[in-house]
Design a protein around this motif. Structure first.
Motif, PDB file in Angstrom:
ATOM      1  N   GLU A 481      13.307  88.745 -54.800  1.00 59.86           N
ATOM      2  CA  GLU A 481      14.232  88.391 -55.269  1.00 59.86           C
ATOM      3  C   GLU A 481      13.202  86.099 -54.899  1.00 59.86           C
ATOM      4  N   MET A 482      13.738  86.165 -53.146  1.00 58.30           N
ATOM      5  CA  MET A 482      13.182  85.251 -53.115  1.00 58.30           C
ATOM      6  C   MET A 482      11.932  85.013 -52.806  1.00 58.30           C
ATOM      7  N   LEU A 483      10.960  86.136 -52.339  1.00 55.72           N
ATOM      8  CA  LEU A 483       9.992  85.948 -51.883  1.00 55.72           C
ATOM      9  C   LEU A 483       9.125  85.726 -53.061  1.00 55.72           C
ATOM     10  N   GLN A 488       5.560  82.968 -57.434  1.00 53.43           N
ATOM     11  CA  GLN A 488       5.557  82.457 -57.984  1.00 53.43           C
ATOM     12  C   GLN A 488       4.576  81.380 -58.669  1.00 53.43           C
ATOM     13  N   SER A 489       5.789  80.384 -57.587  1.00 47.76           N
ATOM     14  CA  SER A 489       5.270  78.742 -57.546  1.00 47.76           C
ATOM     15  C   SER A 489       3.969  78.171 -56.526  1.00 47.76           C
ATOM     16  N   GLN A 490       3.506  79.094 -57.008  1.00 48.80           N
ATOM     17  CA  GLN A 490       1.874  78.566 -56.626  1.00 48.80           C
ATOM     18  C   GLN A 490       1.519  78.088 -57.508  1.00 48.80           C
ATOM     19  N   GLY A 491       0.552  76.616 -56.625  1.00 52.20           N
ATOM     20  CA  GLY A 491      -0.040  75.617 -57.842  1.00 52.20           C
ATOM     21  C   GLY A 491       1.626  74.933 -58.811  1.00 52.20           C
ATOM     22  N   PRO A 495       5.969  76.070 -51.165  1.00 52.23           N
ATOM     23  CA  PRO A 495       6.265  76.536 -50.501  1.00 52.23           C
ATOM     24  C   PRO A 495       7.689  76.319 -50.036  1.00 52.23           C
ATOM     25  N   GLU A 496       8.238  75.057 -49.720  1.00 52.30           N
ATOM     26  CA  GLU A 496       9.241  74.574 -49.318  1.00 52.30           C
ATOM     27  C   GLU A 496      10.074  74.295 -50.404  1.00 52.30           C
ATOM     28  N   GLN A 497       9.415  73.376 -51.325  1.00 52.72           N
ATOM     29  CA  GLN A 497      10.581  73.396 -52.473  1.00 52.72           C
ATOM     30  C   GLN A 497      10.727  73.992 -53.128  1.00 52.72           C
ATOM     31  N   ALA A 498      10.223  75.660 -53.223  1.00 50.02           N
ATOM     32  CA  ALA A 498      10.895  76.899 -53.776  1.00 50.02           C
ATOM     33  C   ALA A 498      11.844  77.288 -52.640  1.00 50.02           C
ATOM     34  N   LEU A 499      11.359  77.230 -51.938  1.00 44.55           N
ATOM     35  CA  LEU A 499      12.471  78.350 -50.770  1.00 44.55           C
ATOM     36  C   LEU A 499      13.563  77.113 -51.045  1.00 44.55           C
TER      37      LEU A 499
END
Length: 578
Positions: A481-483, A488-491, A495-499
């Motif tokens: 689910e994390m990955l 899904q957060s692209q754009g 990646p750092e903010q999503a993590l």
């Protein structure tokens, strides 16, 4: 008395019949097994040989069973000796069968077809479409029993017309009866007479089953047709099972799969404790699918596997098996009991039940009759009905007690947390326990179908190591689910903010407790990682500057951990919500 002697000479001797008059529950059952059971076994052998010769197309579909209930349950712990003993010849989808019954209460020997309410419409259609064909048999039958609460419009009508016209009549028993004092009963030729009676009724039973199959293609008859497609000469070797499980993307060590494989062959009960998301439930399903192999089409449901979600309010066996309604006189079965029935009709195949999160309720309460049945030779489960057979709300007929099929394995998954009950020694003594707490991160990354950012993955591994040392590792479900969140957060997010959001949303809520070295060390190490600065720089959580948090690689989760650690310093306890 040897079976060959019984079959070659007199079938029902006075001594054999007198077994049904012996006083005492255990004493009568023992007498029946010693004197009467060999008689019925000899009859079954002779009948089977003759039926195979006359009806080679259908006889291989039929099964012969014997009464297994040793006593009559009168309620409130009162049990009486059984007053009849029988064998039944039937086949899926059931609901009708041919009986040879010996009644001690009526001093009768009966050969009859029994038709349940759910087969009444089938009988009506068979009779309507082929009246001339069945009329000779109907006119021969002289023993007919059904509930007759309505006044017959034509008392001179055939019994079958009266039964079908009687809306109150449910089950039907129709055939031939012979009194114990009838001289022909003690003649050697009597066995031929009762064989002919059964074979005369068998085509009518088959006509009902064929019509039932046409209406119920997904019922038990469908199971029988699938048996050829599912079964192979033998189950696949363990190497093939492991390969099939791995091909479905489950990251579980080979050692765990081998241990699980052997445990299922050793005991019918296996318990899988471990962290949430470690693949416990998925292992039970994929293992069952692996035994079926290529015969299970993509998207096809495995009819040999059942997932049961245990509910916290389960407190007795009725929650798992169903219950008898004394007002309606009907039994309300559960999917679990229906699954056991299905397994009983397919004894050469292995069936699997997964009790998901089995310790949300107390397993020793709702599993009590199952655990007891596993430890006895007869494997009987008392359904709590007052008779030897009971009709379900769907019109099926259940035998009581019900025999737990030996080809069924029960697997319970267990999450060890404060929301669940501890497992009792009674349960643990009857099971193999296979712990699933280790998470193979590299194995998961290799099997993961999508691309993974190396820098992001390095941080995930570091976070997992920290929380695992605190006793709160996260499983494959959380990793996936994390990955997916990051993908899904692209754009929308980097990646750092999503993590950062995922660490805060998926990992930190599980960290809580009193001020203990393990929890304090985990929070400190997390804050160091999320701030990007060692503790030697920021000293205490309360002293971390707002600017340092804002400039951190993962500011959202860093601020949450800082607050949790500050609360631990002040209150001696912390959690995500404080």
């Amino acid at each position: 008395m040897a079976i060959s002697t019984v079959s070659d000479r007199v079938m029902f001797t006075p001594e054999a019949l007198a077994a049904l008059t012996v006083p005492g529950v255990a004493e009568r059952w023992n007498a029946i097994q010693e004197r009467l059971q060999p008689v019925l076994a000899a009859y079954a052998a002779r009948l089977s040989a003759e039926a195979s010769r006359r009806f080679p197309r259908i006889w291989n579909l039929y099964e012969i069973g014997y009464r297994s209930q040793r006593s009559i349950n009168r309620g409130h712990g009162v049990r009486d000796p059984i007053d009849d003993y029988y064998l039944v010849i039937d086949r899926p989808p059931r609901g009708a069968g041919v009986y040879l019954a010996v009644s001690g209460a009526e001093r009768l020997i009966l050969v009859a077809i029994q038709v349940a309410r759910r087969r009444k419409d089938d009988l009506a259609r068979v009779w309507e479409e082929s009246r001339a064909l069945w009329l000779p048999l109907v006119e021969r039958i002289h023993e007919v029993r059904f509930a007759n609460r309505e006044r017959a419009s034509d008392p001179a009508a055939l019994w079958i017309d009266r039964y079908l016209a009687n809306r109150a009549a449910s089950s039907l028993l129709a055939g031939f009866a012979y009194r114990w004092d009838d001289p022909q009963v003690f003649q050697p030729a009597f066995i031929e007479r009762v064989i002919e009676d059964a074979l005369a009724l068998l085509p009518l039973n088959e006509a009902l089953m064929e019509r039932a199959e046409a209406r119920e293609p997904t019922g038990a008859a469908w199971l029988r047709e699938q048996r050829v497609a599912y079964l192979t000469a033998e189950e696949p070797p363990i190497e093939v099972i492991i390969e099939r499980i791995r091909a479905r993307g489950l990251t579980v060590s080979e050692q765990i799969i081998r241990a699980y494989h052997v445990a299922l062959r050793t005991r019918p009960l296996v318990i899988l404790p471990g962290i949430s998301g470690a693949g416990k439930t998925r292992l039970t399903r994929l293992y069952a699918d692996a035994l079926v192999g290529d015969h299970l089409a993509p998207g096809q449901e495995n009819e040999r596997y059942l997932l049961v979600a245990v509910q916290p309010d389960w407190h007795s066996a009725r929650d798992l098996l169903g219950y008898y309604n004394a007002i309606t006189g009907k039994y309300h079965p559960t999917p679990f009991l229906r699954f056991l029935q299905r397994a009983a009709t397919d004894p050469t195949a292995r069936y699997f039940v997964c009790l998901d999160e089995m310790n949300l309720a107390r397993p020793e309460y709702y599993l009590a009759p199952i655990l007891s049945a596993m430890e006895t030779d007869d494997r009987l489960i008392d359904l709590g009905a007052p008779a030897t057979t009971v009709e379900t709300v769907a019109g099926e007929v259940l035998t009581n007690p019900f025999r737990l099929p030996s080809n069924v394995s029960i697997i319970g998954t267990v999450n060890v947390d404060e929301s669940a009950h501890a497992l009792s020694d009674k349960l643990l003594d009857r099971a193999n326990v296979i712990e699933m707490t280790d998470v193979d991160l590299e194995g998961f990354r290799t099997a993961y179908p999508g691309a993974i950012n190396d820098a992001i993955w390095k941080v995930i591994v570091q976070v997992h190591g920290i929380v695992a040392r605190a006793g709160q590792p996260f499983g494959y479900r959380v990793l996936s689910e994390m990955l997916r969140y990051i993908e899904q957060s692209q754009g929308i997010l980097t990646p750092e903010q999503a993590l950062d959001f995922q660490i805060k949303q998926k990992v930190l809520p599980k960290l809580r407790g009193d001020d203990a070295p393990r929890l304090r060390r985990a929070l400190t190490e997390l804050l160091e990682l999320l701030l990007g600065a060692p503790q030697s720089i920021w000293k205490r959580a309360a002293q971390v500057a707002t600017e340092a948090v804002a400039a951190a690689p993962f500011p959202e989760s860093a601020e949450k951990v800082r607050r949790m650690l500050e609360r631990l310093d002040v209150d001696g306890f912390t959690d995500f919500y404080g």
